[in-house]
Write a protein that holds these residues in place. Structure first.
Motif, PDB file in Angstrom:
ATOM      1  N   VAL A 321     -47.670  44.150 -17.301  1.00 35.00           N
ATOM      2  CA  VAL A 321     -48.931  44.135 -18.060  1.00 35.00           C
ATOM      3  C   VAL A 321     -49.630  42.784 -17.872  1.00 35.00           C
ATOM      4  N   ARG A 327     -56.221  45.504 -23.618  1.00 35.67           N
ATOM      5  CA  ARG A 327     -57.003  45.543 -24.854  1.00 35.67           C
ATOM      6  C   ARG A 327     -56.251  46.214 -25.997  1.00 35.67           C
ATOM      7  N   GLY A 328     -54.990  46.498 -25.774  1.00 40.73           N
ATOM      8  CA  GLY A 328     -54.176  47.064 -26.855  1.00 40.73           C
ATOM      9  C   GLY A 328     -54.581  48.457 -27.272  1.00 40.73           C
ATOM     10  N   CYS A 329     -55.138  49.249 -26.329  1.00 42.67           N
ATOM     11  CA  CYS A 329     -55.617  50.594 -26.691  1.00 42.67           C
ATOM     12  C   CYS A 329     -54.463  51.556 -26.962  1.00 42.67           C
ATOM     13  N   GLY A 330     -53.290  51.292 -26.399  1.00 44.94           N
ATOM     14  CA  GLY A 330     -52.115  52.133 -26.655  1.00 44.94           C
ATOM     15  C   GLY A 330     -51.970  53.329 -25.730  1.00 44.94           C
ATOM     16  N   ASP A 331     -52.900  53.532 -24.789  1.00 48.53           N
ATOM     17  CA  ASP A 331     -52.797  54.700 -23.898  1.00 48.53           C
ATOM     18  C   ASP A 331     -51.489  54.688 -23.105  1.00 48.53           C
ATOM     19  N   CYS A 332     -51.067  53.500 -22.673  1.00 46.18           N
ATOM     20  CA  CYS A 332     -49.819  53.425 -21.889  1.00 46.18           C
ATOM     21  C   CYS A 332     -48.611  53.773 -22.761  1.00 46.18           C
ATOM     22  N   LEU A 343     -46.604  48.196 -28.500  1.00 41.85           N
ATOM     23  CA  LEU A 343     -47.734  47.293 -28.721  1.00 41.85           C
ATOM     24  C   LEU A 343     -47.233  46.172 -29.619  1.00 41.85           C
ATOM     25  N   ALA A 352     -49.779  45.359 -24.828  1.00 44.32           N
ATOM     26  CA  ALA A 352     -48.658  46.210 -24.419  1.00 44.32           C
ATOM     27  C   ALA A 352     -47.512  45.353 -23.896  1.00 44.32           C
ATOM     28  N   CYS A 369     -53.817  53.537 -17.517  1.00 44.65           N
ATOM     29  CA  CYS A 369     -54.451  52.425 -18.248  1.00 44.65           C
ATOM     30  C   CYS A 369     -55.945  52.409 -17.921  1.00 44.65           C
ATOM     31  N   PRO A 370     -56.799  52.587 -18.918  1.00 41.35           N
ATOM     32  CA  PRO A 370     -58.234  52.664 -18.614  1.00 41.35           C
ATOM     33  C   PRO A 370     -58.841  51.328 -18.208  1.00 41.35           C
ATOM     34  N   PHE A 371     -58.108  50.228 -18.423  1.00 42.89           N
ATOM     35  CA  PHE A 371     -58.680  48.902 -18.141  1.00 42.89           C
ATOM     36  C   PHE A 371     -58.008  48.207 -16.951  1.00 42.89           C
ATOM     37  N   ALA A 373     -55.072  47.208 -16.507  1.00 43.12           N
ATOM     38  CA  ALA A 373     -54.327  46.031 -16.980  1.00 43.12           C
ATOM     39  C   ALA A 373     -52.860  46.049 -16.560  1.00 43.12           C
ATOM     40  N   ILE A 374     -52.449  47.111 -15.840  1.00 41.31           N
ATOM     41  CA  ILE A 374     -51.046  47.177 -15.418  1.00 41.31           C
ATOM     42  C   ILE A 374     -50.978  47.136 -13.898  1.00 41.31           C
TER      43      ILE A 374
HETATM   44  S1  SF4 Z   1     -51.926  48.013 -20.818  1.00 39.83           S
HETATM   45 FE1  SF4 Z   1     -53.772  49.245 -20.640  1.00 39.83          FE
HETATM   46  S2  SF4 Z   1     -53.251  51.207 -21.574  1.00 39.83           S
HETATM   47 FE2  SF4 Z   1     -51.712  49.720 -22.249  1.00 39.83          FE
HETATM   48  S3  SF4 Z   1     -52.478  48.960 -24.204  1.00 39.83           S
HETATM   49 FE3  SF4 Z   1     -53.154  47.555 -22.598  1.00 39.83          FE
HETATM   50  S4  SF4 Z   1     -55.206  48.279 -22.043  1.00 39.83           S
HETATM   51 FE4  SF4 Z   1     -54.231  49.954 -23.161  1.00 39.83          FE
END
Ligand code: SF4
Ligand code: SF4
Length: 389
Positions: A321, A327-332, A343, A352, A369-371, A373-374
Protein backbone atom coordinates in the motif's frame (compact mmCIF):
# COMPACT_ATOMS: atom_id res chain seq x y z
CA UNK A 1 -23.79 -22.45 -33.52
CA UNK A 2 -21.51 -24.72 -31.56
CA UNK A 3 -18.06 -24.17 -30.08
CA UNK A 4 -15.73 -23.67 -33.06
CA UNK A 5 -13.14 -26.39 -33.41
CA UNK A 6 -11.84 -24.65 -36.54
CA UNK A 7 -10.05 -22.02 -34.46
CA UNK A 8 -11.00 -19.17 -36.73
CA UNK A 9 -10.52 -15.55 -35.72
CA UNK A 10 -11.67 -12.52 -37.72
CA UNK A 11 -9.36 -9.53 -37.35
CA UNK A 12 -9.61 -5.87 -38.36
CA UNK A 13 -6.91 -3.31 -37.82
CA UNK A 14 -8.18 0.09 -36.78
CA UNK A 15 -6.97 2.97 -34.65
CA UNK A 16 -10.29 4.76 -34.18
CA UNK A 17 -13.19 4.32 -31.81
CA UNK A 18 -15.75 5.21 -34.45
CA UNK A 19 -19.10 3.43 -33.86
CA UNK A 20 -20.05 3.60 -37.55
CA UNK A 21 -16.75 2.10 -38.66
CA UNK A 22 -17.00 -0.54 -35.92
CA UNK A 23 -20.52 -1.47 -37.02
CA UNK A 24 -19.11 -2.14 -40.51
CA UNK A 25 -16.22 -4.12 -39.04
CA UNK A 26 -18.46 -6.36 -36.94
CA UNK A 27 -20.88 -6.90 -39.84
CA UNK A 28 -17.92 -8.11 -41.91
CA UNK A 29 -16.59 -10.28 -39.05
CA UNK A 30 -19.99 -11.90 -38.57
CA UNK A 31 -20.27 -12.56 -42.29
CA UNK A 32 -16.78 -14.12 -42.38
CA UNK A 33 -17.61 -16.34 -39.39
CA UNK A 34 -21.06 -17.38 -40.63
CA UNK A 35 -22.86 -15.47 -37.90
CA UNK A 36 -26.14 -14.10 -39.23
CA UNK A 37 -29.68 -13.21 -38.23
CA UNK A 38 -30.47 -16.86 -37.53
CA UNK A 39 -27.74 -16.95 -34.86
CA UNK A 40 -29.80 -14.52 -32.79
CA UNK A 41 -33.40 -15.07 -33.96
CA UNK A 42 -35.69 -16.12 -31.10
CA UNK A 43 -32.66 -16.41 -28.79
CA UNK A 44 -31.84 -14.78 -25.48
CA UNK A 45 -28.73 -12.75 -26.29
CA UNK A 46 -26.55 -11.24 -23.57
CA UNK A 47 -23.51 -9.03 -24.05
CA UNK A 48 -20.99 -9.47 -21.24
CA UNK A 49 -18.64 -6.46 -21.39
CA UNK A 50 -15.50 -6.10 -19.29
CA UNK A 51 -16.52 -3.38 -16.81
CA UNK A 52 -14.26 -4.52 -14.00
CA UNK A 53 -14.70 -1.36 -11.98
CA UNK A 54 -16.04 2.18 -11.94
CA UNK A 55 -13.52 3.80 -14.27
CA UNK A 56 -14.12 6.07 -17.20
CA UNK A 57 -13.16 4.72 -20.64
CA UNK A 58 -9.94 6.74 -21.07
CA UNK A 59 -8.21 4.55 -18.47
CA UNK A 60 -8.63 1.54 -20.81
CA UNK A 61 -9.51 -0.73 -17.88
CA UNK A 62 -12.95 -1.32 -19.38
CA UNK A 63 -14.29 -1.77 -22.91
CA UNK A 64 -14.73 1.38 -24.99
CA UNK A 65 -18.40 2.45 -25.32
CA UNK A 66 -17.91 2.89 -29.09
CA UNK A 67 -17.25 -0.85 -29.46
CA UNK A 68 -20.51 -1.68 -27.69
CA UNK A 69 -22.21 0.97 -29.82
CA UNK A 70 -20.93 -0.64 -33.05
CA UNK A 71 -21.97 -4.11 -31.90
CA UNK A 72 -25.45 -2.96 -30.89
CA UNK A 73 -25.88 -1.36 -34.32
CA UNK A 74 -25.20 -4.74 -35.92
CA UNK A 75 -27.68 -6.45 -33.59
CA UNK A 76 -30.23 -3.70 -34.42
CA UNK A 77 -29.83 -4.63 -38.11
CA UNK A 78 -30.54 -8.27 -37.19
CA UNK A 79 -33.60 -7.22 -35.17
CA UNK A 80 -31.97 -8.62 -32.02
CA UNK A 81 -32.65 -7.05 -28.61
CA UNK A 82 -29.85 -8.15 -26.29
CA UNK A 83 -29.31 -7.45 -22.60
CA UNK A 84 -26.01 -6.09 -21.31
CA UNK A 85 -24.93 -7.80 -18.08
CA UNK A 86 -21.75 -7.69 -16.02
CA UNK A 87 -20.75 -8.80 -12.54
CA UNK A 88 -17.83 -6.50 -11.74
CA UNK A 89 -15.34 -6.97 -8.93
CA UNK A 90 -16.76 -6.31 -5.45
CA UNK A 91 -20.31 -6.22 -4.14
CA UNK A 92 -22.99 -7.24 -6.65
CA UNK A 93 -25.85 -4.82 -6.07
CA UNK A 94 -28.20 -2.94 -8.40
CA UNK A 95 -27.02 0.47 -7.20
CA UNK A 96 -23.36 -0.45 -7.72
CA UNK A 97 -24.11 -1.83 -11.18
CA UNK A 98 -25.92 1.39 -12.11
CA UNK A 99 -22.92 3.47 -11.00
CA UNK A 100 -20.46 1.33 -12.95
CA UNK A 101 -22.55 1.31 -16.14
CA UNK A 102 -22.82 5.10 -15.96
CA UNK A 103 -19.17 5.93 -15.27
CA UNK A 104 -17.96 3.40 -17.87
CA UNK A 105 -20.07 5.20 -20.49
CA UNK A 106 -22.35 2.22 -21.12
CA UNK A 107 -25.66 3.72 -19.92
CA UNK A 108 -25.79 6.32 -22.69
CA UNK A 109 -24.96 3.80 -25.42
CA UNK A 110 -27.66 1.42 -24.18
CA UNK A 111 -30.17 4.28 -24.02
CA UNK A 112 -29.37 5.16 -27.65
CA UNK A 113 -30.14 1.58 -28.77
CA UNK A 114 -32.99 0.89 -26.31
CA UNK A 115 -30.88 -1.91 -24.81
CA UNK A 116 -31.65 -3.31 -21.38
CA UNK A 117 -28.93 -3.07 -18.74
CA UNK A 118 -29.15 -5.90 -16.26
CA UNK A 119 -29.82 -4.94 -12.64
CA UNK A 120 -31.02 -8.36 -11.50
CA UNK A 121 -28.51 -9.62 -8.94
CA UNK A 122 -29.75 -13.19 -8.62
CA UNK A 123 -27.80 -16.19 -9.87
CA UNK A 124 -28.26 -19.83 -10.84
CA UNK A 125 -26.15 -22.96 -10.52
CA UNK A 126 -24.64 -24.32 -13.73
CA UNK A 127 -22.78 -27.60 -14.01
CA UNK A 128 -20.62 -29.42 -16.51
CA UNK A 129 -19.16 -32.89 -16.33
CA UNK A 130 -16.33 -31.65 -18.56
CA UNK A 131 -14.85 -29.54 -15.77
CA UNK A 132 -11.32 -30.73 -14.93
CA UNK A 133 -11.07 -28.92 -11.62
CA UNK A 134 -14.50 -27.33 -11.10
CA UNK A 135 -17.72 -28.95 -12.27
CA UNK A 136 -20.25 -26.31 -11.18
CA UNK A 137 -20.41 -22.56 -10.76
CA UNK A 138 -22.91 -19.97 -9.58
CA UNK A 139 -23.57 -17.80 -12.63
CA UNK A 140 -25.46 -14.51 -12.82
CA UNK A 141 -29.01 -15.16 -14.01
CA UNK A 142 -28.98 -13.37 -17.40
CA UNK A 143 -25.88 -15.31 -18.45
CA UNK A 144 -27.21 -18.62 -17.09
CA UNK A 145 -30.45 -18.05 -19.04
CA UNK A 146 -28.77 -16.86 -22.25
CA UNK A 147 -28.65 -18.81 -25.51
CA UNK A 148 -25.98 -16.54 -26.98
CA UNK A 149 -23.25 -14.73 -25.01
CA UNK A 150 -21.21 -11.98 -26.63
CA UNK A 151 -18.01 -12.03 -24.58
CA UNK A 152 -16.91 -8.42 -25.09
CA UNK A 153 -13.45 -8.20 -23.55
CA UNK A 154 -10.74 -5.57 -23.26
CA UNK A 155 -7.22 -6.70 -24.06
CA UNK A 156 -5.06 -5.95 -21.01
CA UNK A 157 -2.11 -7.15 -19.07
CA UNK A 158 -2.96 -8.94 -15.83
CA UNK A 159 -0.90 -9.33 -12.67
CA UNK A 160 -2.17 -12.86 -12.07
CA UNK A 161 -2.87 -14.43 -15.46
CA UNK A 162 -0.42 -12.21 -17.45
CA UNK A 163 -3.13 -11.30 -19.98
CA UNK A 164 -6.83 -10.60 -19.64
CA UNK A 165 -8.84 -11.37 -22.75
CA UNK A 166 -11.86 -13.43 -23.72
CA UNK A 167 -11.39 -16.30 -21.23
CA UNK A 168 -10.64 -14.11 -18.21
CA UNK A 169 -13.56 -11.78 -19.02
CA UNK A 170 -16.00 -14.60 -18.31
CA UNK A 171 -14.81 -14.69 -14.68
CA UNK A 172 -17.21 -11.73 -14.45
CA UNK A 173 -20.16 -14.09 -14.90
CA UNK A 174 -19.64 -15.26 -11.31
CA UNK A 175 -21.66 -13.10 -8.92
CA UNK A 176 -19.88 -10.35 -6.99
CA UNK A 177 -17.70 -11.32 -4.08
CA UNK A 178 -17.95 -15.02 -4.94
CA UNK A 179 -15.08 -14.22 -7.26
CA UNK A 180 -12.92 -13.49 -4.21
CA UNK A 181 -13.90 -16.88 -2.80
CA UNK A 182 -12.75 -18.46 -6.06
CA UNK A 183 -9.37 -16.78 -5.60
CA UNK A 184 -9.17 -18.16 -2.07
CA UNK A 185 -10.22 -21.64 -3.18
CA UNK A 186 -7.65 -21.81 -6.00
CA UNK A 187 -4.62 -19.89 -4.74
CA UNK A 188 -2.21 -21.84 -6.95
CA UNK A 189 -1.92 -19.91 -10.21
CA UNK A 190 -2.19 -23.05 -12.34
CA UNK A 191 -5.39 -24.08 -10.50
CA UNK A 192 -6.83 -20.61 -10.94
CA UNK A 193 -6.16 -20.84 -14.70
CA UNK A 194 -7.74 -24.32 -14.78
CA UNK A 195 -10.83 -22.97 -13.01
CA UNK A 196 -11.13 -20.13 -15.57
CA UNK A 197 -10.89 -22.64 -18.42
CA UNK A 198 -13.53 -24.86 -16.79
CA UNK A 199 -15.84 -21.86 -16.50
CA UNK A 200 -15.30 -20.68 -20.07
CA UNK A 201 -15.68 -24.18 -21.52
CA UNK A 202 -18.84 -24.83 -19.48
CA UNK A 203 -20.43 -21.74 -21.08
CA UNK A 204 -19.15 -22.67 -24.56
CA UNK A 205 -20.60 -26.18 -24.22
CA UNK A 206 -24.14 -25.06 -23.50
CA UNK A 207 -24.36 -21.73 -25.34
CA UNK A 208 -23.04 -19.93 -28.38
CA UNK A 209 -20.18 -17.76 -27.13
CA UNK A 210 -18.95 -15.05 -29.49
CA UNK A 211 -15.69 -13.50 -28.28
CA UNK A 212 -15.20 -9.89 -29.32
CA UNK A 213 -11.92 -8.28 -28.31
CA UNK A 214 -11.52 -4.53 -27.95
CA UNK A 215 -7.81 -4.10 -28.57
CA UNK A 216 -7.79 -0.73 -30.30
CA UNK A 217 -6.44 0.84 -27.12
CA UNK A 218 -5.56 -1.82 -24.57
CA UNK A 219 -3.60 -1.73 -21.34
CA UNK A 220 0.03 -2.51 -20.57
CA UNK A 221 1.95 -2.46 -17.30
CA UNK A 222 0.03 -2.86 -14.06
CA UNK A 223 -3.10 -4.41 -15.52
CA UNK A 224 -5.90 -5.15 -15.30
CA UNK A 225 -6.86 -1.78 -13.80
CA UNK A 226 -3.78 0.25 -12.88
CA UNK A 227 -1.70 0.06 -16.06
CA UNK A 228 -1.24 2.55 -18.88
CA UNK A 229 -3.33 2.69 -22.05
CA UNK A 230 -1.44 1.40 -25.10
CA UNK A 231 -2.45 1.37 -28.73
CA UNK A 232 -2.73 -2.23 -29.99
CA UNK A 233 -4.72 -1.23 -33.07
CA UNK A 234 -7.18 -4.05 -33.73
CA UNK A 235 -10.50 -5.69 -32.93
CA UNK A 236 -11.20 -9.39 -33.32
CA UNK A 237 -14.17 -11.75 -33.31
CA UNK A 238 -14.25 -15.52 -32.86
CA UNK A 239 -16.66 -18.22 -31.72
CA UNK A 240 -13.75 -19.78 -29.85
CA UNK A 241 -12.65 -17.58 -26.88
CA UNK A 242 -9.54 -19.75 -26.36
CA UNK A 243 -8.44 -19.22 -29.98
CA UNK A 244 -9.22 -15.52 -29.64
CA UNK A 245 -6.81 -15.30 -26.67
CA UNK A 246 -4.15 -17.24 -28.55
CA UNK A 247 -4.20 -14.60 -31.26
CA UNK A 248 -4.20 -11.73 -28.72
CA UNK A 249 -1.23 -13.22 -26.87
CA UNK A 250 0.67 -13.53 -30.14
CA UNK A 251 0.02 -9.87 -30.95
CA UNK A 252 1.34 -8.78 -27.54
CA UNK A 253 4.33 -11.13 -27.69
CA UNK A 254 3.03 -13.11 -24.69
CA UNK A 255 2.73 -16.44 -26.55
CA UNK A 256 4.03 -18.81 -23.88
CA UNK A 257 3.36 -16.70 -20.79
CA UNK A 258 -0.42 -16.60 -20.36
CA UNK A 259 -1.53 -19.10 -17.70
CA UNK A 260 -5.02 -19.65 -19.14
CA UNK A 261 -3.55 -20.26 -22.59
CA UNK A 262 -1.15 -22.95 -21.38
CA UNK A 263 -4.15 -24.68 -19.84
CA UNK A 264 -6.30 -24.22 -22.97
CA UNK A 265 -3.54 -25.64 -25.19
CA UNK A 266 -3.06 -28.64 -22.87
CA UNK A 267 -6.77 -29.38 -23.14
CA UNK A 268 -6.82 -29.05 -26.93
CA UNK A 269 -9.23 -26.11 -26.82
CA UNK A 270 -7.06 -24.15 -29.24
CA UNK A 271 -3.98 -24.93 -31.32
CA UNK A 272 -0.50 -24.98 -29.79
CA UNK A 273 0.66 -22.02 -31.88
CA UNK A 274 -1.06 -18.90 -33.19
CA UNK A 275 0.36 -19.74 -36.64
CA UNK A 276 -2.10 -22.66 -36.75
CA UNK A 277 -5.12 -20.34 -36.39
CA UNK A 278 -7.24 -19.46 -39.40
CA UNK A 279 -7.15 -15.67 -39.54
CA UNK A 280 -9.81 -13.95 -41.66
CA UNK A 281 -9.83 -10.28 -42.59
CA UNK A 282 -6.68 -8.28 -41.85
CA UNK A 283 -3.30 -9.60 -40.86
CA UNK A 284 -2.96 -9.29 -37.09
CA UNK A 285 -0.56 -6.57 -35.94
CA UNK A 286 2.53 -7.23 -33.91
CA UNK A 287 3.01 -4.91 -30.94
CA UNK A 288 6.53 -4.67 -29.59
CA UNK A 289 7.82 -4.31 -26.05
CA UNK A 290 4.48 -4.51 -24.29
CA UNK A 291 5.13 -4.00 -20.59
CA UNK A 292 3.77 -6.86 -18.48
CA UNK A 293 2.26 -6.35 -15.03
CA UNK A 294 4.85 -6.19 -12.27
CA UNK A 295 3.52 -9.30 -10.53
CA UNK A 296 3.40 -11.39 -13.68
CA UNK A 297 6.75 -10.14 -14.97
CA UNK A 298 8.60 -12.37 -12.61
CA UNK A 299 5.82 -14.74 -11.75
CA UNK A 300 5.96 -16.81 -14.90
CA UNK A 301 9.58 -17.71 -14.31
CA UNK A 302 9.34 -17.74 -10.55
CA UNK A 303 6.18 -19.81 -10.68
CA UNK A 304 8.02 -23.00 -11.50
CA UNK A 305 10.41 -22.43 -8.62
CA UNK A 306 8.39 -20.90 -5.85
CA UNK A 307 4.67 -20.70 -6.21
CA UNK A 308 3.58 -24.02 -4.78
CA UNK A 309 2.13 -23.86 -1.30
CA UNK A 310 1.95 -21.13 1.30
CA UNK A 311 5.69 -20.88 1.89
CA UNK A 312 6.33 -20.74 -1.84
CA UNK A 313 3.90 -17.89 -2.31
CA UNK A 314 5.82 -15.82 0.23
CA UNK A 315 8.49 -15.45 -2.47
CA UNK A 316 6.04 -14.12 -5.04
CA UNK A 317 5.67 -10.39 -5.70
CA UNK A 318 3.57 -8.87 -2.95
CA UNK A 319 0.99 -6.10 -2.82
CA UNK A 320 2.15 -2.97 -1.04
CA UNK A 321 0.00 0.00 0.00
CA UNK A 322 1.27 3.46 -0.88
CA UNK A 323 -0.01 5.30 2.21
CA UNK A 324 0.51 8.68 0.57
CA UNK A 325 -2.11 7.79 -2.05
CA UNK A 326 -4.42 5.56 0.05
CA UNK A 327 -7.64 7.35 1.00
CA UNK A 328 -8.91 4.73 3.42
CA UNK A 329 -11.99 3.92 1.31
CA UNK A 330 -11.92 0.26 2.42
CA UNK A 331 -12.57 -1.26 -1.03
CA UNK A 332 -9.46 -3.43 -0.73
CA UNK A 333 -10.57 -4.65 2.70
CA UNK A 334 -13.82 -5.94 1.20
CA UNK A 335 -12.11 -7.37 -1.89
CA UNK A 336 -9.51 -9.46 -0.05
CA UNK A 337 -10.47 -13.16 -0.08
CA UNK A 338 -8.10 -13.83 2.81
CA UNK A 339 -9.43 -10.97 5.01
CA UNK A 340 -5.84 -9.95 5.48
CA UNK A 341 -6.22 -6.19 5.00
CA UNK A 342 -7.23 -3.81 7.81
CA UNK A 343 -7.88 -0.12 7.94
CA UNK A 344 -5.69 1.47 10.60
CA UNK A 345 -5.97 4.98 11.96
CA UNK A 346 -2.95 7.21 11.33
CA UNK A 347 -2.26 10.90 11.82
CA UNK A 348 -3.39 11.34 8.19
CA UNK A 349 -6.66 9.42 8.40
CA UNK A 350 -7.35 5.71 7.91
CA UNK A 351 -4.96 3.75 5.73
CA UNK A 352 -5.00 0.18 4.45
CA UNK A 353 -2.52 -2.23 6.02
CA UNK A 354 -1.80 -5.67 4.58
CA UNK A 355 -0.76 -8.59 6.78
CA UNK A 356 1.48 -10.41 4.26
CA UNK A 357 1.55 -13.75 6.07
CA UNK A 358 -2.01 -14.63 4.99
CA UNK A 359 -1.75 -13.09 1.53
CA UNK A 360 -2.20 -15.56 -1.35
CA UNK A 361 -0.93 -13.06 -3.99
CA UNK A 362 -4.23 -12.98 -5.86
CA UNK A 363 -3.84 -9.20 -6.42
CA UNK A 364 -7.59 -8.51 -6.09
CA UNK A 365 -6.74 -5.55 -3.83
CA UNK A 366 -4.55 -3.97 -6.49
CA UNK A 367 -7.16 -4.66 -9.14
CA UNK A 368 -9.97 -3.00 -7.24
CA UNK A 369 -8.30 -0.04 -5.51
CA UNK A 370 -10.00 2.95 -7.14
CA UNK A 371 -7.04 5.25 -6.37
CA UNK A 372 -4.18 3.04 -7.66
CA UNK A 373 -2.71 3.04 -4.16
CA UNK A 374 -1.57 -0.60 -4.23
CA UNK A 375 1.56 -1.62 -6.09
CA UNK A 376 2.91 -5.09 -6.74
CA UNK A 377 6.47 -5.30 -5.48
CA UNK A 378 8.97 -7.94 -6.44
CA UNK A 379 11.50 -9.21 -3.95
CA UNK A 380 15.14 -10.15 -4.44
CA UNK A 381 14.35 -13.73 -5.52
CA UNK A 382 11.76 -12.93 -8.16
CA UNK A 383 13.89 -10.07 -9.52
CA UNK A 384 16.79 -12.46 -9.92
CA UNK A 385 14.64 -15.17 -11.50
CA UNK A 386 13.05 -12.73 -13.95
CA UNK A 387 16.53 -11.93 -15.33
CA UNK A 388 17.12 -15.57 -16.29
CA UNK A 389 16.74 -15.89 -20.03
S1 SF4 B 1 -5.50 0.95 -0.65
FE1 SF4 B 1 -6.98 1.72 -2.13
S2 SF4 B 1 -8.80 0.46 -1.84
FE2 SF4 B 1 -7.51 0.19 -0.02
S3 SF4 B 1 -8.29 1.69 1.44
FE3 SF4 B 1 -6.57 2.62 0.34
S4 SF4 B 1 -7.52 3.74 -1.36
FE4 SF4 B 1 -9.07 2.31 -0.60
S1 SF4 C 1 -3.82 -8.75 0.36
FE1 SF4 C 1 -4.37 -8.45 -1.80
S2 SF4 C 1 -3.13 -9.97 -2.90
FE2 SF4 C 1 -3.14 -10.57 -0.73
S3 SF4 C 1 -4.82 -12.02 -0.54
FE3 SF4 C 1 -5.63 -10.00 -0.04
S4 SF4 C 1 -6.46 -9.23 -1.98
FE4 SF4 C 1 -5.11 -10.95 -2.48
Amino acid sequence: MAFDALNTVAVSRTEKYDPTELCGIFLRHFELLGIDKSTFEGKKVVIKPNLVMKKSPEYAATIAPAVLDGLLSVLDIFGCKPTVAESPGGVYSASRLEGIYKVCGITDVCKKHGTMLNLDTTWKRMSSESGRLVKSFNIITPIADADVIIDLCKLKTHSLTVMSGAVKNLFGTIPGIEKFEAHASYPEYSDFAAMLCDLCFMLCESKTVIAVTDAIIGMEGSGPTAGEPRKFGFVSTSVNPFASDLLSAKVLGFDDKVTTLSESINRGLCPKKAEELVILGDEAPSVENVKVAEGSNSSMKALKFFSRGKIGRMFMPKPQVNVDICRGCGDCVHSCPQKTIDLVKTGHGSKAKINPSNCIRCYCCQELCPFLAINIKRNFFTKAISKIK
